[in-house]
Design a protein around this motif. Structure first.
Motif, PDB file in Angstrom:
ATOM      1  N   THR A  70       0.865  -1.185   0.000  1.00  0.00           N
ATOM      2  CA  THR A  70       0.000   0.000   0.000  1.00  0.00           C
ATOM      3  C   THR A  70       0.895   1.226   0.000  1.00  0.00           C
ATOM      4  N   TYR A  71       0.648   2.109  -0.956  1.00  0.00           N
ATOM      5  CA  TYR A  71       1.529   3.272  -1.121  1.00  0.00           C
ATOM      6  C   TYR A  71       0.716   4.522  -1.391  1.00  0.00           C
ATOM      7  N   THR A  72       0.854   5.502  -0.518  1.00  0.00           N
ATOM      8  CA  THR A  72       0.282   6.825  -0.766  1.00  0.00           C
ATOM      9  C   THR A  72       1.255   7.865  -0.207  1.00  0.00           C
ATOM     10  N   PHE A  73       1.087   9.104  -0.682  1.00  0.00           N
ATOM     11  CA  PHE A  73       1.887  10.192  -0.132  1.00  0.00           C
ATOM     12  C   PHE A  73       1.613  10.341   1.368  1.00  0.00           C
ATOM     13  N   GLU A  74       0.348  10.135   1.774  1.00  0.00           N
ATOM     14  CA  GLU A  74       0.002  10.285   3.189  1.00  0.00           C
ATOM     15  C   GLU A  74       0.723   9.252   4.053  1.00  0.00           C
ATOM     16  N   LEU A  75       0.781   7.996   3.560  1.00  0.00           N
ATOM     17  CA  LEU A  75       1.477   6.952   4.324  1.00  0.00           C
ATOM     18  C   LEU A  75       2.972   7.263   4.417  1.00  0.00           C
ATOM     19  N   PRO A 126       1.096  17.672  -6.469  1.00  0.00           N
ATOM     20  CA  PRO A 126       0.345  17.216  -7.650  1.00  0.00           C
ATOM     21  C   PRO A 126      -0.783  18.190  -7.997  1.00  0.00           C
ATOM     22  N   PHE A 127      -1.012  18.376  -9.298  1.00  0.00           N
ATOM     23  CA  PHE A 127      -2.063  19.284  -9.764  1.00  0.00           C
ATOM     24  C   PHE A 127      -2.784  18.632 -10.944  1.00  0.00           C
ATOM     25  N   SER A 128      -4.012  19.037 -11.165  1.00  0.00           N
ATOM     26  CA  SER A 128      -4.801  18.455 -12.254  1.00  0.00           C
ATOM     27  C   SER A 128      -4.213  18.863 -13.594  1.00  0.00           C
ATOM     28  N   ASP A 129      -3.998  17.874 -14.430  1.00  0.00           N
ATOM     29  CA  ASP A 129      -3.364  18.096 -15.724  1.00  0.00           C
ATOM     30  C   ASP A 129      -3.793  16.943 -16.618  1.00  0.00           C
ATOM     31  N   GLU A 130      -3.134  16.792 -17.745  1.00  0.00           N
ATOM     32  CA  GLU A 130      -3.399  15.617 -18.576  1.00  0.00           C
ATOM     33  C   GLU A 130      -3.150  14.361 -17.746  1.00  0.00           C
ATOM     34  N   PRO A 131      -4.101  13.405 -17.737  1.00  0.00           N
ATOM     35  CA  PRO A 131      -3.847  12.204 -16.947  1.00  0.00           C
ATOM     36  C   PRO A 131      -2.610  11.448 -17.431  1.00  0.00           C
ATOM     37  N   ILE A 132      -1.862  10.938 -16.467  1.00  0.00           N
ATOM     38  CA  ILE A 132      -0.652  10.162 -16.772  1.00  0.00           C
ATOM     39  C   ILE A 132      -1.059   8.709 -16.905  1.00  0.00           C
ATOM     40  N   GLU A 133      -0.612   8.056 -17.963  1.00  0.00           N
ATOM     41  CA  GLU A 133      -0.895   6.628 -18.110  1.00  0.00           C
ATOM     42  C   GLU A 133       0.097   5.829 -17.283  1.00  0.00           C
ATOM     43  N   LEU A 156      -1.363  11.357  -8.506  1.00  0.00           N
ATOM     44  CA  LEU A 156      -1.000  12.475  -9.386  1.00  0.00           C
ATOM     45  C   LEU A 156      -2.174  12.832 -10.301  1.00  0.00           C
ATOM     46  N   ASN A 157      -2.924  11.812 -10.703  1.00  0.00           N
ATOM     47  CA  ASN A 157      -4.056  12.039 -11.618  1.00  0.00           C
ATOM     48  C   ASN A 157      -5.287  12.591 -10.899  1.00  0.00           C
ATOM     49  N   VAL A 158      -5.447  12.242  -9.637  1.00  0.00           N
ATOM     50  CA  VAL A 158      -6.599  12.737  -8.859  1.00  0.00           C
ATOM     51  C   VAL A 158      -6.044  13.357  -7.574  1.00  0.00           C
ATOM     52  N   PRO A 159      -5.401  14.517  -7.697  1.00  0.00           N
ATOM     53  CA  PRO A 159      -4.715  15.070  -6.532  1.00  0.00           C
ATOM     54  C   PRO A 159      -5.696  15.668  -5.526  1.00  0.00           C
ATOM     55  N   ASP A 160      -5.273  15.675  -4.289  1.00  0.00           N
ATOM     56  CA  ASP A 160      -6.051  16.308  -3.221  1.00  0.00           C
ATOM     57  C   ASP A 160      -5.847  17.822  -3.318  1.00  0.00           C
ATOM     58  N   PRO A 161      -6.906  18.594  -3.601  1.00  0.00           N
ATOM     59  CA  PRO A 161      -6.734  20.057  -3.740  1.00  0.00           C
ATOM     60  C   PRO A 161      -6.250  20.725  -2.460  1.00  0.00           C
ATOM     61  N   GLU A 162      -6.432  20.045  -1.321  1.00  0.00           N
ATOM     62  CA  GLU A 162      -5.969  20.591  -0.044  1.00  0.00           C
ATOM     63  C   GLU A 162      -4.464  20.812  -0.033  1.00  0.00           C
ATOM     64  N   TRP A 163      -3.722  19.993  -0.789  1.00  0.00           N
ATOM     65  CA  TRP A 163      -2.258  20.108  -0.750  1.00  0.00           C
ATOM     66  C   TRP A 163      -1.802  21.461  -1.268  1.00  0.00           C
TER      67      TRP A 163
END
Length: 234
Positions: A70-75, A126-133, A156-163
């Protein structure tokens, strides 16, 4: 300069880290990019270890640290908190590159009283942009857990706007180092530097995304100047 490789159990997982410099020197934690490891900081650590206790952590799924599935920036942010607490680092300076840079923003927003100075190398949150494959998994052994890649790309594709919203909570002196000709939009680094109240942006032209590997001397010059600002000289 000697680099000591240590292991530590944090929250039930084994982590590896590389340490250089005097144990009594001011602590400086460094966080690597996706797919890299603490070893990628060795040249930086050799130089900064003259004046700092440099602690380069293999983040979860990388290097000698646990493959946790399990990998997230929060973890990864939580891992850093456990690491700092386990080593009794009350306050410390923090350098993060790329993935490690996002972890560093997140940590500095959440635990601002723990950070003396923040340095982020060539990344905005991370910011909303072209989705990364998600690329297809390469064949053969990897020095990291492949599962990190789709997990981080998802964030990166669905970033938390809070950041982005909480960049204004980063109160400590901050240095953002851009690589100029990088795949990272440098105007986003400019935006970050305007949102963080006490932030300086330094661009090292033509260094690319891996500034500390491609122009080590300019990277070290910017970092040492920034870290030594305002320090009481005995």
């Amino acid at each position: 300069m000697e680099i000591r490789v240590n292991q530590i159990v944090l929250n039930g997982h084994t982590f590896q880290y590389r340490e250089s410099g005097d144990v009594s020197a001011p602590p400086l934690v460094v966080l690597h990019a996706l797919g890299k490891s603490a070893e990628s900081w060795d040249q930086v650590a050799a130089a900064l270890g003259e004046n700092y206790r440099v602690l380069a952590l293999d983040q979860r799924g990388h290097g000698g640290s646990a493959r946790t599935n399990t990998y997230t920036f929060e973890l990864m942010c939580d891992d850093l908190l456990h690491f700092a607490d386990a080593l009794n680092l009350g306050r410390f300076s923090l350098i993060g590159h790329s993935m490690g840079g996002t972890v560093s923003y997140l940590f500095s927003q959440t635990f601002p009283s723990r950070i003396d100075r923040l340095i982020v190398e060539d990344t905005p949150p991370p910011f909303s942009d072209e989705p990364i494959e998600v690329p297809s998994q390469p064949s053969g052994p990897l020095p990291f857990d492949w599962q990190v890649v789709p997990s981080i790309i998802q964030q990166l594709n669905v970033p938390d706007p809070e950041w982005w919203a909480r960049l204004t909570d980063i109160m400590m002196p901050t240095l953002v180092i851009g690589g100029g000709s990088s795949h990272i939009p440098q105007n986003k680094l400019q935006e970050v530097s305007e949102l963080i109240p006490n932030c300086e942006l330094v661009t090292i032209e033509d260094a690319g995304h891996f500034v500390h590997e491609d122009n080590l001397s300019a990277f070290l010059a910017a970092v040492t100047r920034f870290l030594s600002k305002g320090q009481a000289h005995s």
